[in-house]
Design a protein around this motif. Sequence first.
Motif, mmCIF file in Angstrom:
data_model
loop_
_atom_site.group_PDB
_atom_site.id
_atom_site.type_symbol
_atom_site.label_atom_id
_atom_site.label_comp_id
_atom_site.label_asym_id
_atom_site.label_seq_id
_atom_site.Cartn_x
_atom_site.Cartn_y
_atom_site.Cartn_z
ATOM 1 N N GLU A 1 -93.893 -6.475 79.063
ATOM 2 C CA GLU A 1 -95.180 -6.371 78.399
ATOM 3 C C GLU A 1 -94.988 -6.208 76.887
ATOM 4 O OE1 GLU A 1 -98.390 -5.362 81.201
ATOM 5 O OE2 GLU A 1 -97.919 -3.405 80.352
ATOM 6 N N CYS B 1 -93.552 -10.523 87.845
ATOM 7 C CA CYS B 1 -94.919 -10.003 87.932
ATOM 8 C C CYS B 1 -95.010 -8.797 88.860
ATOM 9 C CB CYS B 1 -95.869 -11.097 88.394
ATOM 10 S SG CYS B 1 -95.998 -12.421 87.192
ATOM 11 N N ALA B 2 -93.971 -8.561 89.651
ATOM 12 C CA ALA B 2 -93.976 -7.338 90.452
ATOM 13 C C ALA B 2 -93.864 -6.130 89.528
ATOM 14 C CB ALA B 2 -92.814 -7.355 91.441
ATOM 15 N N ASP B 3 -93.265 -6.326 88.351
ATOM 16 C CA ASP B 3 -93.155 -5.233 87.382
ATOM 17 C C ASP B 3 -94.271 -5.282 86.345
ATOM 18 O OD1 ASP B 3 -90.881 -4.281 88.536
ATOM 19 O OD2 ASP B 3 -89.540 -5.498 87.303
ATOM 20 N N TRP B 4 -94.601 -6.482 85.910
ATOM 21 C CA TRP B 4 -95.520 -6.622 84.779
ATOM 22 C C TRP B 4 -96.794 -7.314 85.224
ATOM 23 C CZ3 TRP B 4 -93.662 -3.442 81.430
ATOM 24 C CH2 TRP B 4 -92.280 -3.235 81.381
ATOM 25 N N SER B 5 -97.414 -6.659 86.168
ATOM 26 C CA SER B 5 -98.588 -7.221 86.802
ATOM 27 C C SER B 5 -99.695 -7.523 85.786
ATOM 28 C CB SER B 5 -99.068 -6.202 87.824
ATOM 29 O OG SER B 5 -100.156 -6.680 88.491
ATOM 30 N N ASP B 6 -99.946 -6.585 84.894
ATOM 31 C CA ASP B 6 -101.032 -6.757 83.929
ATOM 32 C C ASP B 6 -100.755 -7.924 83.000
ATOM 33 O OD1 ASP B 6 -102.156 -4.638 85.091
ATOM 34 O OD2 ASP B 6 -101.952 -3.248 83.400
ATOM 35 N N CYS C 1 -99.054 -10.584 83.644
ATOM 36 C CA CYS C 1 -99.268 -11.844 84.353
ATOM 37 C C CYS C 1 -100.760 -12.134 84.472
ATOM 38 C CB CYS C 1 -98.616 -11.788 85.728
ATOM 39 S SG CYS C 1 -96.827 -11.565 85.606
ATOM 40 N N THR C 2 -101.536 -11.098 84.779
ATOM 41 C CA THR C 2 -102.972 -11.303 84.898
ATOM 42 C C THR C 2 -103.541 -11.769 83.558
ATOM 43 O OG1 THR C 2 -102.907 -9.458 86.412
ATOM 44 C CG2 THR C 2 -105.077 -10.245 85.787
ATOM 45 N N VAL D 1 -102.084 -15.683 85.365
ATOM 46 C CA VAL D 1 -101.195 -16.018 86.479
ATOM 47 C C VAL D 1 -101.551 -15.116 87.645
ATOM 48 C CG1 VAL D 1 -98.819 -16.004 87.289
ATOM 49 C CG2 VAL D 1 -99.337 -16.748 84.966
ATOM 50 N N THR D 2 -102.104 -15.703 88.703
ATOM 51 C CA THR D 2 -102.429 -14.894 89.874
ATOM 52 C C THR D 2 -101.727 -15.413 91.121
ATOM 53 O OG1 THR D 2 -104.419 -16.208 90.115
ATOM 54 C CG2 THR D 2 -104.662 -14.069 89.052
ATOM 55 N N GLU D 3 -100.988 -16.492 90.958
ATOM 56 C CA GLU D 3 -100.190 -17.004 92.073
ATOM 57 C C GLU D 3 -98.757 -17.105 91.592
ATOM 58 O OE1 GLU D 3 -101.706 -20.825 93.102
ATOM 59 O OE2 GLU D 3 -103.714 -20.064 93.482
ATOM 60 N N PHE D 4 -97.845 -17.150 92.533
ATOM 61 C CA PHE D 4 -96.444 -17.253 92.131
ATOM 62 C C PHE D 4 -95.774 -18.357 92.918
ATOM 63 C CE2 PHE D 4 -97.766 -12.775 92.522
ATOM 64 C CZ PHE D 4 -98.010 -12.539 91.190
ATOM 65 N N TYR E 1 -96.715 -26.000 83.928
ATOM 66 C CA TYR E 1 -95.854 -27.074 84.425
ATOM 67 C C TYR E 1 -96.380 -27.525 85.772
ATOM 68 C CZ TYR E 1 -91.811 -28.964 86.944
ATOM 69 O OH TYR E 1 -90.986 -29.735 87.709
ATOM 70 N N PRO E 2 -96.700 -28.815 85.916
ATOM 71 C CA PRO E 2 -97.370 -29.243 87.147
ATOM 72 C C PRO E 2 -96.448 -29.828 88.210
ATOM 73 C CG PRO E 2 -97.563 -30.948 85.486
ATOM 74 C CD PRO E 2 -96.629 -29.912 84.934
#
Lengths: 850, 684
Positions: A430, A481-486, A488-489, A493-496, A511-512
């Motif tokens: 973060e 994102c398990a550590d820096w959830s906020d 990522c939000t 980013v809400t999917e991994f 990246y598609p």
Amino acid sequence: MQRIAWKFYPRQQNHSIEQNRQKSPAHVQLQLMMSSSFNIFRVGISFVMMCIFYKSAVDSLSELSPQKYFSTLQPGKASLAYFCQADSPRTSVFLEELNEAVKPLQDYGISVAKVNCVKEETSRYCGKEKDLVKAYLFRGNILLREFPTDTLFDVNAIVAHVLFALLFNEVKYITTLEDLQNIENALKGKANIAFSYVRAIGTPEHRAVMEAAFVYGTTYQFVLTTETALLESIGTEDIENAHLYFFHCKQVLDLTDQCRRTLMEPPLTTLNIHRFIKTMEAPLLTEVAEDPQQVSTVHLQLGLPLVFIVSQQATYEADRRTAEWVAWRLLGKAGVLLLLRDFLEVDIPRHANVVFRRAEEGVPVEFLVLHDVDLIISCVESNMHIEEIQEDEDDMESPDTDIQDDEVAETVYRDRKRRLPLELTVELTEETFNATVVASDSIVLFYAGWQAVSMAFLQSYIDLAIKLKGTSNMLLTRVNCADWSDLCTKQNVTEFPVVKMYKEGKSPASYPGMLGTEDLLKFIQLNRISCPVNITSVQEAEEYLSGELYKDLISYSSVSVLGLFSPNMTTAKEDFTEAGNYLKGCVITGIYSEDDVLILSNKYAATLPALLLARHKEGKIESIPLANSPAQDIVQIITDALLETFPEITVENLPIYLRLQKPLLILFSDGSINPQYKKAILTLVNEKHLDSLTPCWLNLKNTPVGRGVLQAYFDALPPLPLLVVVNLHSGGHVFAFPSDQAITEQNLLLWLKKLEAGLESHITILPAQEWKPPLPAYDFLSMMDAAASQHPTRKDPECTKETDAQENDKKHEDKSAFRKEPIETLRIKHWNRSNLFKGEKSFKHDNKEL
Amino acid sequence: MGFSAAARLWGPPGLLLTFVLHPALCLRPAQTSAPPRRDYCVLGAGPAGLQMAYFLQRAGRDYAVFERAPRPGSFFTRYPRHRKLISINKRHTGKANAEFNLRHDWNSLLSHDPRLLFRHYSRAYFPDAGDMVRYLGDFADQLGLHVLYNTTITHVTLNKDRQAWNGHYFILTDGMGHAHRCSVLLVATGLSVPNQVDFPGSEYVEGYESVSVDPKDFEGQNVLILGRGNSAFETAENILGVTNFIHMLSRSRVRLSWATHYVGDLRAINNGLLDTYQLKSLDGLLESDLTDLAVVKDREGKFHVTLKFFLEEGNQSADTITLPQDDSDNFAMRVAYDRVIRCLGWNFDFSIFNKSLRLSSGGEFSKKYPLVRASYESKGSRGLFVLGTASHSVDYRKSAGGFIHGFRYTVRAVHRLLEHRHHGVAWPSTQHPISQLTSSIVRRVNEASGLYQMFGVLADVVLLKENATAFEYLEEFPMQMLAQLETITGRKARHGLFVINMEYGRNFSGPDKDVFFYDRSVGHTEDAWQSNFLHPVIYYYRHLPTEQEVRFRPADWALPRPTAIHHIVEDFLTDWTAPVGHILPLRRFLENCLDTDLRSFYAESCFLFTLTHQKLPPFCQQGYLRMQGLVGTESLWRHGVESGLLRDYAIVGRRREDQGQGPLSSSQAPGPPVQPLDSNKEEL
């Protein structure tokens, strides 16, 4: 020693139905043998035979003209014919079912045919109207019955009805109790009766009964009813399900006596009826004087346990009476034998009066002390019960549900101890995130440490970092994102996993592409230049088109796109720039709009605004006019242009070609494609013969999984190369180009024409079923219900163990103690499996209290 | 209003026409004397009031907070009397996840500013109340919350008006006599009235709110404390070492929060007296109904406990009153006490609310709280919400709704409800393809603090889309309002839903339960439903339950009976990410509810399925087919082959060749299998 001889006689053409009986139909045998898992060897042999048989049998529905059909009828042989005029949709459903019925009916020596009514050959069976088509059953050329097609609603109904018609004499259909009593009286002292109730004619249970009647119809009198009243009158409460009773009338000597009845408990299936009748045929009680471990009877082979009543000379008479009584009670559930202790050579524990032997091989016999005959019965029944439950439990535990069946999760888990060189990528937090992505162009992988897909992709990402080490100015970073959830939000980013590219002055781009090293590498490399790149001179444009300008990039983008515009075409330029931006990372785009643009447009015969597409592999440059095309259309034009006419299909590119929604014409090749084949197909493409297909080829060396595809298409794999048409989007039919023909233009064209005309038959249809849950889940709701209702644990019959048994019995003793736990104990595992015995104790304690 | 008036002064003729067409507009200047109107009025600048103000501020709403004191959090300036907060200020968890860390931070309010976390205000595990006052002050100041200090609202009444959002306005009158007109009233005044029990002699009793906190004042005294809550024990704890003995009297048995999992019950930090009682140190606990008691004062000024019943016999002289020990000479409280202290908690202050608001007290078990629905809206008047400690009737003795670490989430839920009701902003949600379902749930059960703190009250809801190909994820919905989900959130629940809740084991908690019994932990996934410790429970409903179903749900069920239920087995580390222990059974449950296959697959498998099946599993459909397949690496692929979940088709091919061509191909060196995912395009 008794043995069931499951022999197989290859069927001869003129076998009449009579000749065919007494042998179980092949598929029934197969089922039976498969069920007797204790004799693997025999199963193996028979299975091979079965396979040979099935290969040789013609099992698809033959189509004939009326004349031809009647000429094939042989005296005494039964045949079911369906006369039809046209393939209306309604009849084709029926035909599918009929097609399925071909194989089982052939096993009974009944041929099945579809007779096409043609105008020239009118037949009275053909009917006058389209709807009035029917199926007819002949024996020889004599019409036995006609069936409206709606009675033959599925394969079970077809088999059931046909056998019912053929076995008219063997299976008596009755409606009243009086009928039943008449039959019973008539057969006393003569023959036994198999009386069955099914809910309706044509049900799977009816079919099962008919199939059994086919085999046993001459030995036993089969009686069938669909009347619930009749069933109720003989004392059954459960009228929901089908029932089968065996009436033991043969040994009735006094005509005033009733025949003993045995109810078959398992559900009515062909296999179960066979098994049941076999046990009815077996002697009620056998006397033995050999080691119980060595004795073998039909029961064991049918998967039923044996109960030995231990007898001594002094009490022989009484023991025999007991044993007989037990045998009647256990008829159909277990074999009962009288074990004569005095003649026995092996030792059995002194106090044991009952020996129990399970059907499973290798399970030692159990010596029991039972003081009540009822206990023997309940012991056997509860044992069967527990066995079933344990099977359930097994299903729920180790072998199945607890085992990982997700390939990604499993592989990531197995790889967990390998240390990845994570230091090659920068871990962001973060605090560091914003500063980092502002300071340098960065690729950020957002992942979750606990998610398997993320962790699988992280490996590819690290591989990429290894490849790019020191060569790229793009910073490879990652955020867990398990550590820096906020964080990522905030980055949406809400999917991994998600990969985003942060470039100075531009909004982050997701990246598609495929989550793999190669595709991400391509994305990163192509993003080194701006998109579109601004070309400033004609000479530079020529270098760009020849591939010289971005030499190192053309391996990632086989096509270079150049937009040509007059300097004043502002909107067109904007649209193109937008399209180029959209396609960044997937293709190289450039823009040229200097005053001398006409030099280029003249050279490539393009009217402005236009696109030039340079295909580097083929060294071709083509031009496409861009009249007022909005950005979206330009994107579409470019993506279409990226498609090859005859691509090598790979795991990575298949989805692109599937978007065309056309059947695939795939040439499977072991290694590089033969240039002749390629030429042949390309010629057809150029002549527009393949417009309705997506022609492609698959190199099995590059894409070994193609072999898995071929295995699904072909039972036996013909030599490569193989050409198939796969209709993925409608129907899933797969057609194979005959492997004995050479792949030439003419042959191919001819074959495709036939295909189009519907003259080719498919080699397989891809299964259309939905992807269902691979395994059941724990049913916590019913477990909670069971615990909530907490019936005072029903007093289970205690099967007292021989306590002073010899030491060497001890081990199996423990094991059976485990098995004898009340069902509830097994269900409600007490917190900890290692404490199971403690748990059991506490349960027993509870029982006493209750 | 100013504008309308001004417009009239210099308005062109066209504007006059407008006035005619809009009588409402014409009326407005006439009402200039009407009180100022606000959309949202918040009563009280305590934690709950500030929390609500924060959300209203962030959403850009028209609001004001009314606070009688000059600074926020005035309750904490005096209470707790002994200054030690019993809410945990855990500054370290070993994790960076801010959301997870809120699970162990009981004092912070929710905000986007990481500086406004309580751990920056105190290092103490049980912090000082003064720090809380400082924190709340900073919270209000730094976020620029709109608080009207020194404004005592003395009266609240209702003014019917058809144009109002709720058909009426709330009229608040302050101490200066000014009126404020509010569309929505958010009452966050906490519990401020000390609870008093009326019995003969209650005038001799000192209250917690005023009793001395100096232990010296209790030196060598016999002390009787009425009450058995944390304030009673806190008081006892303070003087334990200086008194002769302390007796504690209350109606019901002591409820230890470690046994009940309810933070309002007696916390271990305050229970020193239990220790000395059971270690025979003269202190002791007694149970009796206070309403039957009477306290009489003798000539020496000492207090005797007797029964109200004896007083009614008529002899009023203090020395002649019958005492219980006259009959039974071993009566426990036969000694004379120097002091009697009342620590019986607080009640909500109903006095300022006009009857027209129909704000009544809760049922038998929660008299001290105003009666509210599970949505925190008053049952009496629409648009009146009760927040914070006063809203605890919803989950009294169950969850944390009466405490900062609980109501900060329920306040957010109320705000989300208001956003949808009055501003058309649907409940925030994220939408995902179904292949993300397992991950979405695993993520939330592992980090969500709202679910964790407000277990049994707030639950996440997964709304399935048609054919279960996608879903919407809604966070922290008040689960008792499940039947009204569509109207509250503005989201549609037509195709089934999952509710994700956290629960303790059914029979685990309770004042008389031994929560340390041997074998209390469940380790096996098949026994997960017997888990005792807080663990995630997922309910599946094919249809949204009706109000009836929610109301008449089975006893001790948090929700109506679902179609299927799943318990994720309790975890010692509250880390539910074990692949086989936690995620696999969850996936199987979800799969069986949705009747689909939720496994993930590598691109190679998807490729095979694409060419050999007419339909694809969701993961391939939503990933691979959209060009987002998971390619995998060689080492993973090898593990896959070893596990039997993947097949090495290169070997299959070679074997076939070997059989077919004999010596020619068998001369091939047995090297590593051709990597299947490596497309060697350069070769061509």
